[in-house]
Design an enzyme around this catalytic site. Structure first.
Site, PDB file in Angstrom:
ATOM      1  N   SER A 139       0.859  -1.182   0.000  1.00 56.54           N
ATOM      2  CA  SER A 139       0.000   0.000   0.000  1.00 56.54           C
ATOM      3  C   SER A 139       0.895   1.231   0.000  1.00 56.54           C
ATOM      4  O   SER A 139       2.058   1.172   0.428  1.00 56.54           O
ATOM      5  CB  SER A 139      -0.890   0.007   1.245  1.00 56.54           C
ATOM      6  OG  SER A 139      -1.535   1.251   1.427  1.00 56.54           O
ATOM      7  N   TYR A 152      -2.117  -0.908  10.451  1.00 56.56           N
ATOM      8  CA  TYR A 152      -2.195  -1.158   9.016  1.00 56.56           C
ATOM      9  C   TYR A 152      -0.947  -0.646   8.307  1.00 56.56           C
ATOM     10  O   TYR A 152      -0.313  -1.376   7.531  1.00 56.56           O
ATOM     11  CB  TYR A 152      -3.438  -0.494   8.436  1.00 56.56           C
ATOM     12  CG  TYR A 152      -3.574  -0.681   6.946  1.00 56.56           C
ATOM     13  CD1 TYR A 152      -3.998  -1.899   6.417  1.00 56.56           C
ATOM     14  CD2 TYR A 152      -3.260   0.352   6.062  1.00 56.56           C
ATOM     15  CE1 TYR A 152      -4.102  -2.085   5.050  1.00 56.56           C
ATOM     16  CE2 TYR A 152      -3.369   0.168   4.689  1.00 56.56           C
ATOM     17  CZ  TYR A 152      -3.793  -1.048   4.193  1.00 56.56           C
ATOM     18  OH  TYR A 152      -3.892  -1.231   2.831  1.00 56.56           O
TER      19      TYR A 152
END
Length: 254
Positions: A139, A152
């Site tokens: 990401s 995350y």
């Protein structure tokens, strides 16, 4: 008789996982589709088999569960897997002290531990055949800490760094490793994370898949999807940490 070769997609029941499976099936790959939602997997497997004439099998696995994860890894280690798409993952949005501890530990298990375990399971046979590909979905969160999405971002940083190291280790062998770093994408991610209104400027899954396979063909170690996301990820290298953290919190809506 030639043994069956497989492409494996985790998190295949929704979002990018569905699109990865569709692309691989359209290229003629037999599929092992992994997720918790067996009904969605079976529907997808049937559709792809009929549309593309490939074998598509499902594995109902909760990758946050150590025993289920290990059983899948043991199975994959016995198969001829030519492509592994480590797509499964999820995020949690909110202040660290207010988030459920069990959910955070599951997030680490799915985003980082499962990816590592499954990659290790398939790489031996890939090396024996002198070819194969491991695609790890990281990401743009991998490039900076993100308050209100702390775990995350940390797991995605792990995914990126692991992938870069494996790319260097395996590059001379014919086995490719790629970390793909999407920014906000039109999937169920934000709804699952707890705020579907966050980061409304989103790329399409089709754009992310195209970026992934172009970079894989070029044997790149990682790729950031979208020019604006590439610019933002590059900017984090030059801005002071205190500034990038504050900006990341504002962008995340924290």
């Amino acid at each position: 008789m030639q043994s069956t070769t497989w492409a494996v997609v985790t998190g295949a029941s929704s979002g990018l996982g569905v699109h990865f499976a569709e692309r691989l099936a359209s290229d003629g790959s037999n599929l092992i589709l992994v997720a918790r939602s067996v009904d969605k997997l079976e529907t997808l497997a049937e559709r792809l088999s009929l549309a593309h004439g490939v074998r598509a099998e499902v594995r109902q696995v909760d990758l946050s569960d150590a025993a289920q994860r290990a059983a899948l890894a043991d199975e994959l280690a016995t198969l001829q897997v030519h492509t592994l798409i480590n797509n499964a993952g999820f995020g949690s949005m909110g202040n660290f002290d207010q988030l459920d501890r069990g959910r955070l530990l599951s997030e680490i298990a799915v985003n980082a531990t499962a990816l590592t375990e499954l990659s290790h399971a398939v790489v031996g046979r890939m090396l024996a055949h002198g070819r194969g590909a491991i695609v790890n979905v990281a990401s743009t969160a991998a490039f900076q800490p993100i308050p209100t999405m702390a775990v995350y971002a940390a797991t995605k940083s792990y995914v990126l760094r692991l992938s870069l190291a494996l790319w260097e280790e395996l590059h001379p062998t014919g086995v490719r490793v790629l970390a793909v770093c999407p920014g906000p994408t039109e999937t169920e991610f934000f709804a699952t994370a707890g705020n579907d209104q966050a980061m409304r400027w989103r790329r399409t899954p089709e754009q992310v898949i195209d970026t992934t396979f172009e970079a894989l063909s070029a044997h790149r170690p990682y790729v950031v999807d979208g020019w604006n996301n590439r610019a933002l990820s590059l900017a984090t290298r030059f801005a002071p940490t205190w500034l990038t953290v504050k900006l990341a919190r504002r962008i995340a809506g924290g």
